[in-house]
Scaffold this active site. Structure first.
Site, PDB file in Angstrom:
ATOM      1  N   LYS A   7       0.837  -1.207   0.000  1.00 60.46           N
ATOM      2  CA  LYS A   7       0.000   0.000   0.000  1.00 60.46           C
ATOM      3  C   LYS A   7       0.868   1.252   0.000  1.00 60.46           C
ATOM      4  CE  LYS A   7      -1.553   1.784   3.994  1.00 60.46           C
ATOM      5  NZ  LYS A   7      -1.266   3.220   4.105  1.00 60.46           N
ATOM      6  N   ASN A   8       1.868   1.264   0.867  1.00 62.21           N
ATOM      7  CA  ASN A   8       2.676   2.472   1.003  1.00 62.21           C
ATOM      8  C   ASN A   8       3.587   2.724  -0.194  1.00 62.21           C
ATOM      9  OD1 ASN A   8       1.473   2.993   3.391  1.00 62.21           O
ATOM     10  ND2 ASN A   8       3.255   2.570   4.691  1.00 62.21           N
ATOM     11  N   ARG A  32       1.044  14.810  12.772  1.00 58.11           N
ATOM     12  CA  ARG A  32       1.452  14.666  11.385  1.00 58.11           C
ATOM     13  C   ARG A  32       1.438  15.958  10.562  1.00 58.11           C
ATOM     14  NH1 ARG A  32      -0.699   8.798   9.514  1.00 58.11           N
ATOM     15  NH2 ARG A  32       1.186   8.876   8.274  1.00 58.11           N
ATOM     16  N   PRO A  33       2.289  16.909  10.938  1.00 55.89           N
ATOM     17  CA  PRO A  33       2.376  18.132  10.132  1.00 55.89           C
ATOM     18  C   PRO A  33       3.012  17.849   8.765  1.00 55.89           C
ATOM     19  CG  PRO A  33       4.097  18.097  11.800  1.00 55.89           C
ATOM     20  CD  PRO A  33       3.256  16.872  12.023  1.00 55.89           C
ATOM     21  N   ILE A  34       2.950  18.851   7.858  1.00 57.97           N
ATOM     22  CA  ILE A  34       3.566  18.669   6.533  1.00 57.97           C
ATOM     23  C   ILE A  34       4.566  19.793   6.261  1.00 57.97           C
ATOM     24  CG2 ILE A  34       1.751  17.287   5.459  1.00 57.97           C
ATOM     25  CD1 ILE A  34       0.845  20.006   4.150  1.00 57.97           C
ATOM     26  N   ASP A  35       5.097  20.362   7.347  1.00 65.01           N
ATOM     27  CA  ASP A  35       6.024  21.488   7.193  1.00 65.01           C
ATOM     28  C   ASP A  35       7.242  21.137   6.335  1.00 65.01           C
ATOM     29  OD1 ASP A  35       6.419  19.798   9.523  1.00 65.01           O
ATOM     30  OD2 ASP A  35       8.132  21.060  10.022  1.00 65.01           O
ATOM     31  N   LEU A  36       7.736  19.908   6.447  1.00 63.03           N
ATOM     32  CA  LEU A  36       8.938  19.536   5.694  1.00 63.03           C
ATOM     33  C   LEU A  36       8.651  19.471   4.193  1.00 63.03           C
ATOM     34  CD1 LEU A  36      10.221  16.731   8.096  1.00 63.03           C
ATOM     35  CD2 LEU A  36      11.046  19.091   7.933  1.00 63.03           C
ATOM     36  N   ARG A  85      -4.881  11.006   4.284  1.00 56.90           N
ATOM     37  CA  ARG A  85      -3.770  11.950   4.458  1.00 56.90           C
ATOM     38  C   ARG A  85      -2.691  11.754   3.403  1.00 56.90           C
ATOM     39  NH1 ARG A  85      -0.772  13.150   7.328  1.00 56.90           N
ATOM     40  NH2 ARG A  85      -1.449  14.972   8.407  1.00 56.90           N
ATOM     41  N   CYS A 107      -5.052  13.210  12.694  1.00 58.21           N
ATOM     42  CA  CYS A 107      -4.903  11.766  12.525  1.00 58.21           C
ATOM     43  C   CYS A 107      -4.832  11.160  13.917  1.00 58.21           C
ATOM     44  CB  CYS A 107      -3.623  11.510  11.746  1.00 58.21           C
ATOM     45  SG  CYS A 107      -3.180   9.781  11.600  1.00 58.21           S
ATOM     46  N   VAL A 138       8.338   7.579  16.461  1.00 60.01           N
ATOM     47  CA  VAL A 138       7.936   8.218  15.206  1.00 60.01           C
ATOM     48  C   VAL A 138       6.615   8.986  15.342  1.00 60.01           C
ATOM     49  CG1 VAL A 138       7.466   7.850  12.749  1.00 60.01           C
ATOM     50  CG2 VAL A 138       9.191   6.459  13.899  1.00 60.01           C
ATOM     51  N   ARG A 160      -8.125  -0.554   4.805  1.00 58.12           N
ATOM     52  CA  ARG A 160      -7.207   0.410   4.177  1.00 58.12           C
ATOM     53  C   ARG A 160      -5.908  -0.271   3.750  1.00 58.12           C
ATOM     54  NH1 ARG A 160      -5.195   4.473   7.759  1.00 58.12           N
ATOM     55  NH2 ARG A 160      -4.051   4.852   5.854  1.00 58.12           N
ATOM     56  N   ASP A 213       5.137   1.000  11.713  1.00 57.02           N
ATOM     57  CA  ASP A 213       3.955   0.294  11.203  1.00 57.02           C
ATOM     58  C   ASP A 213       3.899  -1.163  11.657  1.00 57.02           C
ATOM     59  OD1 ASP A 213       3.058   2.566  10.023  1.00 57.02           O
ATOM     60  OD2 ASP A 213       3.565   2.006   7.978  1.00 57.02           O
TER      61      ASP A 213
HETATM   62  C1  UD1 Z   1       4.531   7.048   5.957  1.00 48.21           C
HETATM   63  C2  UD1 Z   1       3.691   5.805   5.846  1.00 48.21           C
HETATM   64  C3  UD1 Z   1       3.171   5.384   7.212  1.00 48.21           C
HETATM   65  C4  UD1 Z   1       4.326   5.212   8.173  1.00 48.21           C
HETATM   66  C5  UD1 Z   1       5.204   6.461   8.175  1.00 48.21           C
HETATM   67  C6  UD1 Z   1       6.457   6.308   9.015  1.00 48.21           C
HETATM   68  C7  UD1 Z   1       2.722   6.002   3.650  1.00 48.21           C
HETATM   69  C8  UD1 Z   1       1.514   6.215   2.824  1.00 48.21           C
HETATM   70  N1  UD1 Z   1       2.566   6.091   4.962  1.00 48.21           N
HETATM   71  O1  UD1 Z   1       3.711   8.097   6.439  1.00 48.21           O
HETATM   72  O2  UD1 Z   1       2.467   4.161   7.061  1.00 48.21           O
HETATM   73  O3  UD1 Z   1       3.831   5.004   9.475  1.00 48.21           O
HETATM   74  O4  UD1 Z   1       5.620   6.782   6.842  1.00 48.21           O
HETATM   75  O5  UD1 Z   1       7.187   5.211   8.591  1.00 48.21           O
HETATM   76  O6  UD1 Z   1       3.781   5.693   3.132  1.00 48.21           O
HETATM   77  N2  UD1 Z   1       6.717  14.892  10.083  1.00 48.21           N
HETATM   78  C9  UD1 Z   1       6.883  16.227  10.372  1.00 48.21           C
HETATM   79  N3  UD1 Z   1       6.791  17.107   9.342  1.00 48.21           N
HETATM   80  C10 UD1 Z   1       6.555  16.723   8.054  1.00 48.21           C
HETATM   81  C11 UD1 Z   1       6.392  15.355   7.787  1.00 48.21           C
HETATM   82  C12 UD1 Z   1       6.475  14.446   8.819  1.00 48.21           C
HETATM   83  O7  UD1 Z   1       7.095  16.618  11.513  1.00 48.21           O
HETATM   84  O8  UD1 Z   1       6.490  17.583   7.165  1.00 48.21           O
HETATM   85  C13 UD1 Z   1       6.786  13.902  11.192  1.00 48.21           C
HETATM   86  C14 UD1 Z   1       5.452  13.208  11.419  1.00 48.21           C
HETATM   87  O9  UD1 Z   1       4.608  13.964  12.238  1.00 48.21           O
HETATM   88  C15 UD1 Z   1       5.864  11.904  12.059  1.00 48.21           C
HETATM   89  C16 UD1 Z   1       7.208  11.615  11.384  1.00 48.21           C
HETATM   90  O10 UD1 Z   1       7.652  12.852  10.835  1.00 48.21           O
HETATM   91  O11 UD1 Z   1       6.052  12.092  13.432  1.00 48.21           O
HETATM   92  C17 UD1 Z   1       7.138  10.557  10.309  1.00 48.21           C
HETATM   93  O12 UD1 Z   1       6.269  10.962   9.305  1.00 48.21           O
HETATM   94  P1  UD1 Z   1       6.469  10.559   7.780  1.00 48.21           P
HETATM   95  O13 UD1 Z   1       7.711   9.770   7.616  1.00 48.21           O
HETATM   96  O14 UD1 Z   1       6.297  11.790   6.952  1.00 48.21           O
HETATM   97  O15 UD1 Z   1       5.237   9.607   7.562  1.00 48.21           O
HETATM   98  P2  UD1 Z   1       4.206   9.598   6.371  1.00 48.21           P
HETATM   99  O16 UD1 Z   1       4.905   9.837   5.077  1.00 48.21           O
HETATM  100  O17 UD1 Z   1       3.042  10.456   6.711  1.00 48.21           O
END
Ligand code: UD1
Length: 423
Positions: free
Chosen positions: A23-24, A125-129, A96, A120, A331, A401, A309
């Protein structure tokens, strides 16, 4: 209400199980198909999961043709015509992970409007990065009315250091960089097998991505990308879930075509516990005798660390191993909700911030429990296999899912399990 009912206590899983595509992996691969201006892209070994249907809708919402042949597990995408730069809220809000369309739409159209992902259950789970990286590549980002708008007539290559090796941010930036002007270097990039799988597709499409699977990615922008054919990598989390299931039921299971290297962090912990894990021509075999297993300490980390996961499922294994095990979740900040449900089945556990102590080996009894997220749903079902009496697991939309025919596969290995209440 749909529910899975398990008659547990005596289960000893035995036999062979087949694993789907990940899936991922398929979600970002579908996002990548947006980049192909010439020719169709075909993805094979696609799992039939609700998240895949949602992603198909997100891509279709851009005016792209998406054909899912479920009998063949194949998706064909034709993005050669004009595409819309707005990903509709009605689809994006359902998942998401759909945020990974932001980079490809921006790179292809010069502008992208995508709904901001909401909260979530497992963490904020922010998207700042994702956004900072796109800004470094020259995008102008604004947020208004729940939408993120990113604009850049032409993205420019940049040096980006990720504060954390975010999987989604790495994918978004890698895809955006394929059509940027010049060279992009992403340091502290995520190294998950799904990142490698994405880079392979992008390169087949004509991109120049180097270093996937290491912490530094280098992407040299190209003018156009074209369609390609590609296989979705095996789902290491589904494979890992069945490996844990075999271990906790004193089973003997061959997880067919599972990839040893991708499951290395999990395998090392299983071996430390005393589970027999062997690589065979057909996959990975797991055998165990629960009474002989030892408790362990585990900490979740980005790949190649122990995957978050697999955390919930592994705590289910810890629950049946005599002694005190510990799980540290680094994480996500709220990923122990399954333990609260497992307490209802008699689990002794103490949770202090990011650490859970599991006092395993006690009597577990079947109960009515509720899935709180995708991996929690699998963990509760596995616990139901070993708990005495009947367990009923609800909120199966989480399970659907990410697991295809989960209860059928467990039944095929000898579990007494059924699903009721469906249409
Ligand atoms: C992906 C996987 C999810 C898995 C996760 C970690 C998919 C579809 N989902 O989620 O199943 O649990 O990787 O292995 O592939 N973070 C920030 N800022 C950002 C982005 C992330 O602070 O801009 C933080 C998140 O809050 C979290 C950590 O980084 O604490 C890991 O997130 P990330 O690796 O981005 O996970 P996803 O890509 O959302």
């Amino acid at each position: 209400m749909e529910q899975i009912i398990i008659d547990g206590g005596q289960t000893r899983l035995q036999g062979e199980v087949t694993i789907e595509g990940a899936k991922n992996a398929v979600l970002p691969l579908l996002a990548a198909t947006i980049l192909a201006k010439d020719g169709q892209t075909t993805l094979r070994h696609v799992p039939i999961l609700s998240d895949v249907f949602v992603m198909n809708d997100v891509v279709r919402g851009l005016g792209i043709t998406v054909d899912f042949n479920q009998e063949q597990n194949e998706i064909t995408v034709d993005a050669t015509n004009f595409i819309d730069h707005t990903a509709p809220y009605e689809y994006v809000s359902r998942m998401r992970a759909s945020i990974v369309v932001l980079g490809p739409i921006l790179a292809r159209c010069g502008e992208a409007v995508v709904s901001m992902p909401g909260g979530c259950s497992i963490g904020s789970r922010p998207i700042d990065l994702h956004l900072k990286g796109l800004e470094a590549m020259g995008a102008e980002i604004t947020q208004f009315g729940g939408d993120i708008t990113a604009k850049a007539a032409k993205l420019k290559g940049a040096n980006i250091y990720l504060d954390f090796p975010s999987v989604g941010a790495t994918q978004n930036l890698m895809m955006a960089a394929t059509l940027a002007e010049g060279k992009t270097v992403i340091e502290n990039a995520a190294r998950e097998p799904e990142i490698v799988n994405l880079a392979v597709l992008l390169n087949k499409m004509g991109a120049d991505v180097r270093g996937a699977g290491t912490e530094t990615l280098t992407i040299i922008g190209v003018k156009r990308l074209h369609g390609a054919e590609h296989d979705v990598v095996q789902d290491r989390i589904e494979a890992g879930t069945f490996m844990v299931a075999a271990a906790m039921t004193s089973g003997d299971v061959l997880v067919k075509d599972a990839i040893w290297e991708h499951n290395r962090p999990l395998i090392s912990k299983l071996l430390e516990m005393g589970v027999e894990v062997t690589e065979e021509a057909g996959g990975i075999r797991v055998r165990s005798t629960v009474q002989n297993l030892k408790p362990v300490s585990v900490k979740t980390l980005p790949h190649p660390g122990f995957p978050t996961d697999m955390q919930a499922q592994f705590t289910a294994l810890m629950a049946v191993v005599k002694g005190e095990s510990s799980m540290i979740e680094t994480v996500f900040e709220n990923r122990f909700q399954h333990l609260e449900e497992m307490r209802r089945m008699g689990l002794h556990t103490e949770i202090l911030r990011d650490t859970a102590l599991i006092h395993g080996g006690g009597n577990l009894q079947g109960a009515k429990v509720m899935s709180t997220d995708l991996r929690a749903s699998a963990a509760l079902i596995l616990t139901g296999l070993v708990a005495q009496g009947q367990t009923t697991v609800t909120k199966l939309e989480h399970l659907d899912r990410g697991y295809y025919q989960f209860h059928e596969k467990l039944a095929g290995l000898g579990a007494s399990i059924r699903r009721e209440g469906g249409a």
